[in-house]
Design an enzyme around this catalytic site. Structure first.
Site, PDB file in Angstrom:
ATOM      1  N   HIS A  84       0.833  -1.215   0.000  1.00 38.93           N
ATOM      2  CA  HIS A  84       0.000   0.000   0.000  1.00 38.93           C
ATOM      3  C   HIS A  84       0.864   1.260   0.000  1.00 38.93           C
ATOM      4  O   HIS A  84       1.599   1.504   0.955  1.00 38.93           O
ATOM      5  CB  HIS A  84      -0.929  -0.001   1.228  1.00 38.93           C
ATOM      6  CG  HIS A  84      -1.622   1.317   1.419  1.00 38.93           C
ATOM      7  ND1 HIS A  84      -1.466   2.091   2.543  1.00 38.93           N
ATOM      8  CD2 HIS A  84      -2.449   2.018   0.604  1.00 38.93           C
ATOM      9  CE1 HIS A  84      -2.182   3.193   2.410  1.00 38.93           C
ATOM     10  NE2 HIS A  84      -2.785   3.180   1.249  1.00 38.93           N
ATOM     11  N   VAL A 140       5.875   2.339   1.686  1.00 34.81           N
ATOM     12  CA  VAL A 140       4.961   1.298   1.217  1.00 34.81           C
ATOM     13  C   VAL A 140       4.631   0.445   2.441  1.00 34.81           C
ATOM     14  O   VAL A 140       5.533  -0.097   3.084  1.00 34.81           O
ATOM     15  CB  VAL A 140       5.577   0.408   0.117  1.00 34.81           C
ATOM     16  CG1 VAL A 140       4.515  -0.552  -0.420  1.00 34.81           C
ATOM     17  CG2 VAL A 140       6.157   1.238  -1.020  1.00 34.81           C
ATOM     18  N   GLU A 141       3.346   0.364   2.790  1.00 36.42           N
ATOM     19  CA  GLU A 141       2.931  -0.530   3.883  1.00 36.42           C
ATOM     20  C   GLU A 141       2.833  -1.935   3.303  1.00 36.42           C
ATOM     21  O   GLU A 141       2.030  -2.174   2.386  1.00 36.42           O
ATOM     22  CB  GLU A 141       1.574  -0.116   4.443  1.00 36.42           C
ATOM     23  CG  GLU A 141       1.660   1.047   5.398  1.00 36.42           C
ATOM     24  CD  GLU A 141       0.298   1.410   5.958  1.00 36.42           C
ATOM     25  OE1 GLU A 141       0.057   1.116   7.133  1.00 36.42           O
ATOM     26  OE2 GLU A 141      -0.514   1.989   5.216  1.00 36.42           O
ATOM     27  N   VAL A 142       3.643  -2.832   3.828  1.00 40.55           N
ATOM     28  CA  VAL A 142       3.664  -4.215   3.351  1.00 40.55           C
ATOM     29  C   VAL A 142       2.900  -5.054   4.370  1.00 40.55           C
ATOM     30  O   VAL A 142       3.292  -5.133   5.537  1.00 40.55           O
ATOM     31  CB  VAL A 142       5.124  -4.688   3.181  1.00 40.55           C
ATOM     32  CG1 VAL A 142       5.206  -6.187   2.962  1.00 40.55           C
ATOM     33  CG2 VAL A 142       5.779  -3.934   2.020  1.00 40.55           C
ATOM     34  N   VAL A 202      -2.023   0.993   8.881  1.00 36.85           N
ATOM     35  CA  VAL A 202      -1.639   1.983   9.904  1.00 36.85           C
ATOM     36  C   VAL A 202      -1.779   3.419   9.380  1.00 36.85           C
ATOM     37  O   VAL A 202      -2.400   4.269  10.012  1.00 36.85           O
ATOM     38  CB  VAL A 202      -0.207   1.725  10.407  1.00 36.85           C
ATOM     39  CG1 VAL A 202       0.266   2.871  11.304  1.00 36.85           C
ATOM     40  CG2 VAL A 202      -0.157   0.406  11.177  1.00 36.85           C
TER      41      VAL A 202
END
Ligand SMILES: NC(=O)c1ccc[n+]([C@@H]2O[C@H](COP(=O)([O-])OP(=O)(O)OC[C@H]3O[C@@H](n4cnc5c(N)ncnc54)[C@H](O)[C@@H]3O)[C@@H](O)[C@H]2O)c1
Length: 302
Positions: A132, A143-145, A181
């Protein structure tokens, strides 16, 4: 053969705001990019993109279908509308179409990977995870993994290596949470901002001025925890909470009125301040300021 020509192909599924920005990032790092979207104007979109980014044009191809886009791809970045009604059938199609060693990354802002692959074989679930970005991904480092319940650890490792190779700063979440988050935090701030406007404390434009001249600047340098740790002096975060914590705890938080009637005056004030929608000039200004901050920001270890 140049080193660039051996970069894995990336399939970009969904050529909207986020998909096109990802395409720019991938191509600027030498990845051949194949773009698929059922939108009828895809030809024009890809042509306009190539005209705007002439240096990348040779790496960008319009694909005829999902199957065409993912052929030989090492990575798939899915950026279709934020609904399971679109993402689930797409994942079912990808399950049979992607090469066995490809990693599938979803740009979803809120939907967990586990829900997108319900009923699909482990082989597909193992390779799917959330990647994301914050808009625009060609600029924003985060980048939210977020792995799903059945995502293979190897897919997480490959996603991290991939995003780092693109100069991104991936953060892995320990478990799936709706909104992950970044958007949970954004949502918490937005709810309070709407409440403050609705209760007549501040106008939207003044609230924006307040944030860009205080929290926004600070948060480009340190996050809320480190910021408070510094704010607490010699006793750090503990000291901060002992000293100011009780007054913070006493600040009453109220739910904003998110109904159409409740939001109408807020929409009107935002439109009075900024026009009926965000302008290209404002987006350009935002991107330029963010790029300047990124350029001047020293690495974390300094
Ligand atoms: N816009 C943001 O700020 C933002 C930020 C981070 C993540 N995201 C996420 O990225 C994803 C895309 O968001 P967006 O803002 O780019 O949306 P968008 O509406 O701009 O683009 C979505 C594109 O997907 C296409 N599409 C529809 N069905 C499709 C299908 N079956 N196969 C391929 N393409 C299809 C549409 O034609 C459209 O061009 C969403 O999951 C969203 O939550 C958005």
């Amino acid at each position: 053969m140049s080193s660039e020509s051996v970069r894995p192909v990336v399939a970009v599924i969904g050529a909207g705001t986020i998909g096109l920005s990802w395409a720019r990032l991938f191509a600027s790092h030498g990845h051949p990019v194949r773009i698929f979207d059922p939108r009828p104007d895809l030809d024009r979109v890809v042509q306009d993109f190539a005209a705007e980014h002439r240096d990348l044009a040779a790496l960008i191809t319009r694909a005829e279908s999902v199957v065409d886009a993912v052929r030989g791809a090492g990575f798939v970045q899915e950026s279709t509308p934020e609904t399971l009604e679109v993402k689930r059938p797409l994942m079912a199609e990808l399950a049979t179409a992607v090469p066995p060693d490809a990693v599938v990354l979803s740009s979803s802002s809120t939907l967990p990977a586990s829900r997108m692959v319900e009923g699909l074989p482990d082989q597909m679930a193992a390779r799917l995870l959330i990647g994301h970005p914050f808009n625009p991904p060609h600029l924003m480092p985060l980048v939210e993994v977020v792995p799903g319940e059945r995502t293979a650890p190897e897919s997480v490792d490959r996603a991290l290596t991939f995003y780092r190779s693109l100069g991104r700063e991936p953060v892995v979440l320990h478990r799936e949470a709706t909104g992950f988050v970044g958007n949970r935090l954004q949502n918490a701030v937005l709810r309070e901002a709407v409440h403050l406007v609705q209760s007549g404390v501040v106008s939207p434009a003044d609230l924006d001025t307040l944030v860009t001249n205080s929290l926004g600047l600070r948060w480009a340098a340190v996050g809320p925890f480190e910021g408070m740790h510094l704010g607490g002096g010699p006793s750090g975060f503990r000291g901060f909470m002992e000293h100011i914590g009780p007054s913070f705890a006493a600040i009453d938080l109220h739910e904003p009125d998110l109904s159409a009637e409740g939001m109408e005056p807020v929409f009107q004030q935002v439109e009075e301040a900024y026009g009926p929608h965000g302008s290209a000039a404002s987006a350009e200004r935002r991107d330029r300021i963010q790029a300047d901050i990124l350029e001047r920001r020293p690495p974390r270890s300094n």
